[in-house]
Design an enzyme around this catalytic site. Structure first.
Site, PDB file in Angstrom:
ATOM      1  N   ILE A 160      27.595  24.513 -44.915  1.00 18.44           N
ATOM      2  CA  ILE A 160      27.752  25.153 -43.603  1.00 18.44           C
ATOM      3  C   ILE A 160      26.399  25.604 -43.048  1.00 18.44           C
ATOM      4  O   ILE A 160      25.535  26.061 -43.800  1.00 18.44           O
ATOM      5  CB  ILE A 160      28.731  26.351 -43.693  1.00 18.44           C
ATOM      6  CG1 ILE A 160      29.166  26.797 -42.300  1.00 18.44           C
ATOM      7  CG2 ILE A 160      28.098  27.509 -44.466  1.00 18.44           C
ATOM      8  CD1 ILE A 160      30.304  27.816 -42.326  1.00 18.44           C
ATOM      9  N   GLY A 216      30.188  23.260 -48.164  1.00 19.25           N
ATOM     10  CA  GLY A 216      31.060  22.406 -47.343  1.00 19.25           C
ATOM     11  C   GLY A 216      30.961  20.936 -47.686  1.00 19.25           C
ATOM     12  O   GLY A 216      31.889  20.164 -47.422  1.00 19.25           O
ATOM     13  N   ASP A 219      33.688  20.285 -50.010  1.00 20.03           N
ATOM     14  CA  ASP A 219      34.954  20.198 -49.260  1.00 20.03           C
ATOM     15  C   ASP A 219      35.098  18.809 -48.648  1.00 20.03           C
ATOM     16  O   ASP A 219      36.169  18.210 -48.668  1.00 20.03           O
ATOM     17  CB  ASP A 219      34.981  21.233 -48.128  1.00 20.03           C
ATOM     18  CG  ASP A 219      34.952  22.668 -48.627  1.00 20.03           C
ATOM     19  OD1 ASP A 219      36.010  23.162 -49.044  1.00 20.03           O
ATOM     20  OD2 ASP A 219      33.879  23.286 -48.599  1.00 20.03           O
ATOM     21  N   GLU A 239      30.290  28.631 -52.329  1.00 18.58           N
ATOM     22  CA  GLU A 239      30.862  29.688 -51.494  1.00 18.58           C
ATOM     23  C   GLU A 239      30.841  31.078 -52.125  1.00 18.58           C
ATOM     24  O   GLU A 239      30.573  32.076 -51.451  1.00 18.58           O
ATOM     25  CB  GLU A 239      32.292  29.302 -51.088  1.00 18.58           C
ATOM     26  CG  GLU A 239      32.353  28.266 -49.969  1.00 18.58           C
ATOM     27  CD  GLU A 239      32.227  26.815 -50.414  1.00 18.58           C
ATOM     28  OE1 GLU A 239      31.792  26.561 -51.551  1.00 18.58           O
ATOM     29  OE2 GLU A 239      32.561  25.921 -49.621  1.00 18.58           O
ATOM     30  N   ASP A 247      37.214  27.853 -48.321  1.00 13.71           N
ATOM     31  CA  ASP A 247      38.497  27.849 -47.603  1.00 13.71           C
ATOM     32  C   ASP A 247      38.780  26.612 -46.772  1.00 13.71           C
ATOM     33  O   ASP A 247      39.700  26.592 -45.961  1.00 13.71           O
ATOM     34  CB  ASP A 247      38.597  29.098 -46.709  1.00 13.71           C
ATOM     35  CG  ASP A 247      37.407  29.255 -45.776  1.00 13.71           C
ATOM     36  OD1 ASP A 247      36.529  28.382 -45.772  1.00 13.71           O
ATOM     37  OD2 ASP A 247      37.353  30.274 -45.054  1.00 13.71           O
TER      38      ASP A 247
END
Ligand SMILES: CCC/C=C/C=C/C(=O)SCCNC(=O)CCNC(=O)[C@H](O)C(C)(C)COP(=O)(O)OP(=O)(O)OC[C@H]1O[C@@H](n2cnc3c(N)ncnc32)[C@H](O)[C@@H]1OP(=O)(O)O
Length: 370
Positions: A160, A216, A219, A239, A247
């Protein structure tokens, strides 16, 4: 001996033949003839039987400092940049992509490159929405059968974008806690979609990771179908280091990707780096390459192999594999039967079987677009 195509063939046996036949009819007939020849030569049963929170700078600064704690210089830059970004309006994602470079390296293959190399492909606001637009377009693009994802520059992704995103993620709008929370939920759900679109896209997605894949990035890759990496690759469920529980997919998908629940817990709870060899041995990636060039060559070759298969077969396979991952065997079989009760009726089965019997490359088979 007639194993396939019997019903239609019988009808053709008894009905008067039309004087002029459409090209498709001729093609079907040829396929049937070949099948019948094949069938009588040797029985092949397989043939066609298939985010108040405090909106204060101190909070944001702490957030960024935490993320860059090993890099004080970068931290100052981050705080300055973030202060500026808290007052700036959201960037529109409409129009050409600014965070992605999308190309067609070969027929039926789309290459989606994370393309902010100077920022280590950090996932800024544009990225989070452009991915959705991009993959929704790909899903609808019948000229695309397979997707390759990679990162431009030094690393795959730094996760991110801590400078661009914190104000959005940490400051939901609302008059009270309930409304803040309500809006936060909407924000998180929106960001989840950025990677869920990969999974929802029926075209298989091959991802190639070089060097760092952080936060991310994990993810993202866990929503892809096939993961490759370079020998210098490392993966980090980062994270917890920045004070949040991942999340947007990692905690949900990673346990489905790698066999050891203990290892998943270890990675997610400690944020330790997982290097290429271990990533291979635990099943996070299927292949490791000496360098990025070799990896990308292999990714494109693999994509070519997939693209040469029937899109009905390939997309049905992806959809049913994902369904099966999330359901019991019995439910998966039931879904499969319902799926194939229509999809088995594709002409692609005949075409593929014919090419197989004639020892022809599937690349020569003219499958219709899907
Ligand atoms: C609701 C949404 C939920 C999503 C959650 C996602 C969470 C996460 O992704 S947690 C992970 C966050 N990422 C990080 O903590 C990584 C921070 N970056 C680094 O540790 C290093 O940059 C890295 C090891 C990845 C690469 O090191 P390298 O020496 O190659 O590069 P740098 O000199 O550090 O950076 C170069 C320029 O890129 C900018 N940059 C790097 N990472 C980020 C980032 N995550 N966000 C924003 N910008 C980043 C860095 O500031 C440098 O820019 P500049 O100073 O302008 O040259």
């Amino acid at each position: 001996m007639r194993l396939t195509g019997g019903r239609r063939h019988r009808a053709e046996d008894t009905a008067p033949r039309p004087q002029t036949r459409r090209p498709e009819e001729e093609e079907e007939e040829e396929l049937l003839e070949v099948q019948l020849e094949v069938s009588s030569a040797r029985p092949r049963p397989w043939l066609p039987t298939r985010q108040d929170f405090i909106s204060r700078r101190a909070m944001l600064s702490s957030f960024v400092r935490s993320a860059f704690r090993t890099k004080p210089g970068v931290c100052q830059t981050a705080v300055r940049a973030m202060s500026a970004s808290t007052s700036s309006a959201s960037a529109s994602a409409a129009g050409p992509f600014t965070s992605l470079a999308v190309s067609r390296p070969a027929d039926a293959i789309v290459h989606v490159q994370l393309n902010r190399p100077e920022k280590r492909n950090a996932m800024n606001r544009a990225f989070w929405s452009e991915m959705v637009t991009c993959f929704n377009q790909i899903a609808e693009d019948s000229a695309c059968r397979v997707v390759v994802v990679s990162g431009a520059g030094k690393i795959f992704t730094a996760g991110i974008d801590l400078m661009d995103m914190a104000s959005d993620v940490l400051q939901p709008e609302g008059d009270d806690t309930a409304r803040n929370a309500w809006n936060m939920r909407k924000i998180i759900t929106k960001y989840q979609e950025t990677f869920s679109v990969i999974e929802k896209c029926p075209k298989p997605v091959v991802v190639g990771v070089h060097s760092a894949c952080v936060g991310g990035g994990v993810d993202l890759i866990t929503a892809c179908d096939i993961r490759l990496c370079t020998q210098d690759a490392w993966f980090q469920v980062k994270e917890v280091d920045i004070g949040l529980a991942a999340d947007v997919g990692t905690l949900q998908r990673l346990p489905k990707v790698i066999g050891s629940r203990s290892l998943v817990n270890e990675l997610a709870l400690t944020a330790r780096k997982l290097y290429a060899d271990e990533a291979k041995s635990c099943g996070l990636v299927s292949r490791v390459f000496a360098d990025k060039e070799a990896m990308m060559a292999a990714a494109l070759e693999m994509a070519g192999e997939i693209a040469s298969r029937s899109p009905v077969a390939v997309q049905g396979t992806k959809i049913n594999l994902i369904y099966s991952r999330d359901h019991s065997v019995a439910e998966g079989l039931d879904y499969m039967a319902t799926w194939n009760m229509s999809m088995l009726q594709t002409q692609d089965v005949m075409k593929s079987a014919q090419a197989s019997m004639e020892k022809k490359s599937l690349k020569t088979v003219p499958y219709s677009k899907l």
